[in-house]
Design a protein around this motif. Structure first.
Motif, PDB file in Angstrom:
ATOM      1  N   LEU A   1       8.301  -4.359  -3.818  1.00 38.89           N
ATOM      2  CA  LEU A   1       8.419  -4.118  -2.192  1.00 38.89           C
ATOM      3  C   LEU A   1       9.451  -4.630  -1.920  1.00 38.89           C
ATOM      4  CD1 LEU A   1       7.411  -2.498   0.052  1.00 38.89           C
ATOM      5  CD2 LEU A   1       5.931  -4.624   0.748  1.00 38.89           C
TER       6      LEU A   1
ATOM      7  N   TYR B   1       5.033  -3.636   6.775  1.00 37.95           N
ATOM      8  CA  TYR B   1       4.434  -2.874   5.927  1.00 37.95           C
ATOM      9  C   TYR B   1       3.728  -3.971   4.729  1.00 37.95           C
ATOM     10  CZ  TYR B   1       4.000   0.568   1.939  1.00 37.95           C
ATOM     11  OH  TYR B   1       3.472   1.623   0.813  1.00 37.95           O
TER      12      TYR B   1
ATOM     13  N   GLN C   1       8.520  11.153   2.429  1.00 38.91           N
ATOM     14  CA  GLN C   1       9.687  11.081   1.274  1.00 38.91           C
ATOM     15  C   GLN C   1      10.222  12.753   0.875  1.00 38.91           C
ATOM     16  OE1 GLN C   1      10.993   8.658  -0.635  1.00 38.91           O
ATOM     17  NE2 GLN C   1      11.886   9.867  -1.741  1.00 38.91           N
TER      18      GLN C   1
ATOM     19  N   LEU D   1       9.503   0.171  -4.604  1.00 38.24           N
ATOM     20  CA  LEU D   1       8.992   0.910  -3.290  1.00 38.24           C
ATOM     21  C   LEU D   1      10.032   0.128  -2.045  1.00 38.24           C
ATOM     22  CD1 LEU D   1       7.357   2.781  -1.945  1.00 38.24           C
ATOM     23  CD2 LEU D   1       5.487   1.260  -2.027  1.00 38.24           C
TER      24      LEU D   1
ATOM     25  N   THR E   1      11.167  -0.208   1.904  1.00 38.31           N
ATOM     26  CA  THR E   1      10.737   0.199   3.142  1.00 38.31           C
ATOM     27  C   THR E   1      11.827  -0.482   4.143  1.00 38.31           C
ATOM     28  OG1 THR E   1       9.112  -0.559   4.695  1.00 38.31           O
ATOM     29  CG2 THR E   1       9.792  -2.261   3.053  1.00 38.31           C
TER      30      THR E   1
ATOM     31  N   LEU F   1      -1.579   2.604  -0.080  1.00 44.09           N
ATOM     32  CA  LEU F   1      -0.097   2.560  -0.065  1.00 44.09           C
ATOM     33  C   LEU F   1       0.388   3.264   1.181  1.00 44.09           C
ATOM     34  CD1 LEU F   1       1.078   2.094  -3.600  1.00 44.09           C
ATOM     35  CD2 LEU F   1       0.525   0.335  -1.992  1.00 44.09           C
ATOM     36  N   GLN F   2      -0.176   4.005   1.855  1.00 46.61           N
ATOM     37  CA  GLN F   2       0.136   4.872   2.817  1.00 46.61           C
ATOM     38  C   GLN F   2       1.060   6.119   2.310  1.00 46.61           C
ATOM     39  OE1 GLN F   2       1.857   2.944   6.109  1.00 46.61           O
ATOM     40  NE2 GLN F   2       0.357   1.123   5.890  1.00 46.61           N
ATOM     41  N   PHE F   3       0.504   6.569   1.073  1.00 50.96           N
ATOM     42  CA  PHE F   3       1.342   7.604   0.367  1.00 50.96           C
ATOM     43  C   PHE F   3       0.451   8.835   0.914  1.00 50.96           C
ATOM     44  CE2 PHE F   3       3.832   6.215  -3.785  1.00 50.96           C
ATOM     45  CZ  PHE F   3       4.142   4.980  -2.948  1.00 50.96           C
TER      46      PHE F   3
ATOM     47  N   PRO G   1       5.699   8.320  -0.678  1.00 51.34           N
ATOM     48  CA  PRO G   1       5.476   7.786   0.437  1.00 51.34           C
ATOM     49  C   PRO G   1       5.715   8.690   1.433  1.00 51.34           C
ATOM     50  CG  PRO G   1       6.909   6.413  -1.036  1.00 51.34           C
ATOM     51  CD  PRO G   1       6.546   7.863  -1.679  1.00 51.34           C
ATOM     52  N   GLN G   2       5.076   8.524   2.887  1.00 48.31           N
ATOM     53  CA  GLN G   2       5.144   9.471   3.618  1.00 48.31           C
ATOM     54  C   GLN G   2       6.442   9.982   4.088  1.00 48.31           C
ATOM     55  OE1 GLN G   2       2.533   8.425   7.098  1.00 48.31           O
ATOM     56  NE2 GLN G   2       0.718   7.856   5.783  1.00 48.31           N
TER      57      GLN G   2
END
Length: 132
Positions: free
Chosen positions: A124, A88, A49, A80, A82, A25-27, A46-47
């Protein structure tokens, strides 16, 4: 007096399999500390965050194990957001994330429901761009 919600417990069967899923999930892993041979303090988010994160909590009892994947009783458990829905969404598809519907436009933005590794439902969402 100010308050904030910092962590949400996320029941898992195994720390490492959950970490691997969240990386899809790119966390990022914010913290991974061994507290005992069986227990770890693992935070993912999440990146980029700031404060909110998930605390991966390994189910240790039969009662807890029975609840893995049932964080919200079958409803969407997590939302989540975005700022680039389609980019994404495509990335998640490329990473094998399971979607239960096609993306749709709602008054609150673009949305699609996906499942995590245990079957919890996630939204999402990309909020609509304000009209100036």
């Amino acid at each position: 007096m100010a308050q904030s919600l910092a962590l949400t417990s996320f029941l898992v069967h195994d720390y490492d399999e959950a970490i691997a899923f969240f990386k899809r999930l790119q966390f990022e892993v914010l913290e991974d500390k061994h507290l005992s041979p069986e227990k770890r303090w693992v935070r993912v988010a999440p990146q980029g965050q700031g404060g909110n994160a998930l605390l991966l909590a390994r189910a240790a009892t039969p009662e807890q194990q029975a609840q893995v994947g049932k964080q919200a009783g079958g409803r969407v458990a997590f939302f989540l957001h975005t700022d680039n829905f389609w980019e994404y969404y495509d990335s998640l598809q490329d990473n094998g994330i399971r979607f239960v519907e096609v993306p749709r436009k709602e008054p609150y933005g673009m949305v699609v429901v996906f499942l995590d590794l245990y079957g919890n439902r996630w939204d999402l969402v990309e909020a609509p761009t304000p009209v100036v």
